[in-house]
Design a protein around this motif. Sequence first.
Motif, PDB file in Angstrom:
ATOM      1  N   LEU A 274       0.860  -1.193   0.000  1.00  0.00           N
ATOM      2  CA  LEU A 274       0.000   0.000   0.000  1.00  0.00           C
ATOM      3  C   LEU A 274       0.889   1.232   0.000  1.00  0.00           C
ATOM      4  N   GLU A 275       0.414   2.289  -0.640  1.00  0.00           N
ATOM      5  CA  GLU A 275       1.200   3.522  -0.682  1.00  0.00           C
ATOM      6  C   GLU A 275       0.283   4.734  -0.552  1.00  0.00           C
ATOM      7  N   VAL A 276       0.743   5.706   0.219  1.00  0.00           N
ATOM      8  CA  VAL A 276      -0.012   6.939   0.453  1.00  0.00           C
ATOM      9  C   VAL A 276       0.646   8.082  -0.312  1.00  0.00           C
ATOM     10  N   THR A 277      -0.163   8.819  -1.038  1.00  0.00           N
ATOM     11  CA  THR A 277       0.323  10.037  -1.717  1.00  0.00           C
ATOM     12  C   THR A 277      -0.416  11.275  -1.236  1.00  0.00           C
ATOM     13  N   ASP A 278      -1.608  11.077  -0.646  1.00  0.00           N
ATOM     14  CA  ASP A 278      -2.430  12.193  -0.179  1.00  0.00           C
ATOM     15  C   ASP A 278      -2.908  11.902   1.243  1.00  0.00           C
ATOM     16  N   LEU A 279      -2.312  12.572   2.218  1.00  0.00           N
ATOM     17  CA  LEU A 279      -2.665  12.327   3.628  1.00  0.00           C
ATOM     18  C   LEU A 279      -4.111  12.701   3.935  1.00  0.00           C
ATOM     19  N   GLU A 280      -4.594  13.743   3.301  1.00  0.00           N
ATOM     20  CA  GLU A 280      -5.928  14.265   3.608  1.00  0.00           C
ATOM     21  C   GLU A 280      -7.027  13.270   3.253  1.00  0.00           C
ATOM     22  N   THR A 281      -6.895  12.623   2.091  1.00  0.00           N
ATOM     23  CA  THR A 281      -7.984  11.769   1.607  1.00  0.00           C
ATOM     24  C   THR A 281      -7.802  10.291   1.916  1.00  0.00           C
ATOM     25  N   GLN A 282      -6.568   9.814   1.913  1.00  0.00           N
ATOM     26  CA  GLN A 282      -6.356   8.373   2.000  1.00  0.00           C
ATOM     27  C   GLN A 282      -6.515   7.802   3.408  1.00  0.00           C
ATOM     28  N   PHE A 283      -6.542   8.685   4.413  1.00  0.00           N
ATOM     29  CA  PHE A 283      -6.791   8.224   5.781  1.00  0.00           C
ATOM     30  C   PHE A 283      -8.221   8.512   6.227  1.00  0.00           C
ATOM     31  N   ALA A 284      -9.019   9.110   5.332  1.00  0.00           N
ATOM     32  CA  ALA A 284     -10.345   9.579   5.721  1.00  0.00           C
ATOM     33  C   ALA A 284     -11.333   8.456   6.043  1.00  0.00           C
ATOM     34  N   ASP A 285     -11.124   7.271   5.463  1.00  0.00           N
ATOM     35  CA  ASP A 285     -12.066   6.176   5.750  1.00  0.00           C
ATOM     36  C   ASP A 285     -11.597   5.280   6.896  1.00  0.00           C
ATOM     37  N   GLY A 286     -10.417   5.576   7.454  1.00  0.00           N
ATOM     38  CA  GLY A 286      -9.930   4.861   8.625  1.00  0.00           C
ATOM     39  C   GLY A 286      -9.223   3.549   8.349  1.00  0.00           C
ATOM     40  N   VAL A 287      -9.314   3.029   7.129  1.00  0.00           N
ATOM     41  CA  VAL A 287      -8.747   1.708   6.824  1.00  0.00           C
ATOM     42  C   VAL A 287      -7.226   1.726   6.964  1.00  0.00           C
ATOM     43  N   TYR A 288      -6.567   2.657   6.285  1.00  0.00           N
ATOM     44  CA  TYR A 288      -5.112   2.743   6.361  1.00  0.00           C
ATOM     45  C   TYR A 288      -4.651   3.004   7.794  1.00  0.00           C
ATOM     46  N   LEU A 289      -5.439   3.767   8.537  1.00  0.00           N
ATOM     47  CA  LEU A 289      -5.069   4.091   9.913  1.00  0.00           C
ATOM     48  C   LEU A 289      -5.079   2.835  10.790  1.00  0.00           C
ATOM     49  N   THR A 309     -13.929  -2.078   3.344  1.00  0.00           N
ATOM     50  CA  THR A 309     -14.370  -1.231   2.220  1.00  0.00           C
ATOM     51  C   THR A 309     -15.593  -0.430   2.650  1.00  0.00           C
ATOM     52  N   PRO A 310     -15.417   0.547   3.536  1.00  0.00           N
ATOM     53  CA  PRO A 310     -16.559   1.324   4.043  1.00  0.00           C
ATOM     54  C   PRO A 310     -17.221   2.109   2.932  1.00  0.00           C
ATOM     55  N   ASP A 311     -18.548   2.097   2.923  1.00  0.00           N
ATOM     56  CA  ASP A 311     -19.264   2.822   1.867  1.00  0.00           C
ATOM     57  C   ASP A 311     -20.254   3.845   2.427  1.00  0.00           C
ATOM     58  N   SER A 312     -20.142   4.148   3.708  1.00  0.00           N
ATOM     59  CA  SER A 312     -21.020   5.167   4.288  1.00  0.00           C
ATOM     60  C   SER A 312     -20.226   5.994   5.288  1.00  0.00           C
ATOM     61  N   PHE A 313     -20.754   7.139   5.618  1.00  0.00           N
ATOM     62  CA  PHE A 313     -20.103   8.032   6.579  1.00  0.00           C
ATOM     63  C   PHE A 313     -19.957   7.336   7.927  1.00  0.00           C
ATOM     64  N   ASP A 314     -21.018   6.685   8.383  1.00  0.00           N
ATOM     65  CA  ASP A 314     -20.999   6.024   9.697  1.00  0.00           C
ATOM     66  C   ASP A 314     -19.940   4.924   9.753  1.00  0.00           C
ATOM     67  N   GLN A 315     -19.782   4.163   8.665  1.00  0.00           N
ATOM     68  CA  GLN A 315     -18.785   3.099   8.652  1.00  0.00           C
ATOM     69  C   GLN A 315     -17.361   3.679   8.715  1.00  0.00           C
ATOM     70  N   LYS A 316     -17.153   4.798   8.044  1.00  0.00           N
ATOM     71  CA  LYS A 316     -15.841   5.451   8.096  1.00  0.00           C
ATOM     72  C   LYS A 316     -15.552   5.981   9.499  1.00  0.00           C
ATOM     73  N   VAL A 317     -16.579   6.593  10.117  1.00  0.00           N
ATOM     74  CA  VAL A 317     -16.413   7.093  11.489  1.00  0.00           C
ATOM     75  C   VAL A 317     -16.096   5.930  12.426  1.00  0.00           C
ATOM     76  N   HIS A 318     -16.774   4.799  12.233  1.00  0.00           N
ATOM     77  CA  HIS A 318     -16.506   3.608  13.043  1.00  0.00           C
ATOM     78  C   HIS A 318     -15.040   3.201  12.928  1.00  0.00           C
ATOM     79  N   ASN A 319     -14.521   3.187  11.718  1.00  0.00           N
ATOM     80  CA  ASN A 319     -13.131   2.779  11.493  1.00  0.00           C
ATOM     81  C   ASN A 319     -12.147   3.705  12.209  1.00  0.00           C
ATOM     82  N   VAL A 320     -12.345   5.015  12.056  1.00  0.00           N
ATOM     83  CA  VAL A 320     -11.423   5.972  12.682  1.00  0.00           C
ATOM     84  C   VAL A 320     -11.531   5.891  14.201  1.00  0.00           C
ATOM     85  N   ALA A 321     -12.762   5.769  14.709  1.00  0.00           N
ATOM     86  CA  ALA A 321     -12.953   5.651  16.156  1.00  0.00           C
ATOM     87  C   ALA A 321     -12.276   4.376  16.685  1.00  0.00           C
TER      88      ALA A 321
END
Length: 365
Positions: A274-289, A309-321
């Motif tokens: 896996l490779e990150v080029t954009d910190l702002e967007t690629q960590f937004a769904d929590g998976v990489y984190l 593979t989160p497909d909703s706002f709530d699932q992304k928030v769950h991942n980051v939390a």
Amino acid sequence: MSSAPPRSPTPRAPKMKKDESFLGKLGGTLARKKKTREVTDLQEEGKSAINSPMAPALVDIHPEDTQLEENEERTMIDPTSREDPKFKELVKVLLDWINDVLAEERIIVKQLEEDLYDGQVLQKLLEKLAHCKLNVAEVTQSEIGQKQKLQTVLEAVQDLLRSHGWPLRWNVDSIHGKNLVSILHLLVSLAMHFRAPIHLPEHVTVQVVVVRKREGLLHSSHISEELTTTTELMMGRFERDAFDTLFDHAPDKLNLVKKSLITFVNKHLNKLNLEVTDLETQFADGVYLVLLLGLLEDYFVPLHNFYLTPDSFDQKVHNVAFAFELMLDGGLKKPKARPEDVVNLDLKSTLRVLYTLFTKYKDVE
């Protein structure tokens, strides 16, 4: 209780003719009762208002706005401000939030002024957000009944917000009078208090036209009204840190920090191809984190604990939390950012989280 169907927007008054002055239009019936000289004065004042730098050339006025008592004041948002993209975004975000909160009630709000002024929707919104039941009549048709309900709702809001020390820029009369600025102030405060999972546009300011009747004549003025500041200030986080300084005063150094963090995360994520080029967007769904934390602490994170593979706002928030929980388990302090901030592409919040990891794990191979 069956919820009332969405209200239809009140038809607006027709646009003014080219030779009709702004204040002449506002004067309505009043102007026709004046002597010729007084009417002329009113029209001249109208021309002056139109030609002033910030006055609107045309304003759609509701009929009730043309009837002013002596020293009475009415306000309305300048049409140019209504067309501002950030203002439109603020209204849309708040509308979507309200409709999302009230989805189970089958209430659909289409227009803030027309649907919130009588207190019915505000009551349901507050009850849903605060998990409480207000002692008010469910349906009120009379103006007195509506204002009584509004009074109860707004007193409950005031009790909730008292601890913040925020100024209350609304009252029963302004909300019932369909004052959009007051309604927006109220909704922004509620969204901040209840930490709504939304991203409010920052630094939204509108120009407000204030019309007052004095000695039988209508006078206009313009004021700037700030609806939002920054997310951190609105949330009450007044402790500034190094990232605030970098963002405000040292963009060149900020870019160096971003490059260092990208190098740090890729050093570990590359192990999973896996490779990150954009910190702002690629960590937004929590998976990489989540995956990064597993690599740093050298353990496998069970896939059933987060959404790959989160497909909703709530699932992304769950991942980051969930990632924040892993950070706490690893002995790190709770991040200053909220999961919602990261999901909403708030770069400063994302950088704070990653820098916390960098500080502890920079020497991990």
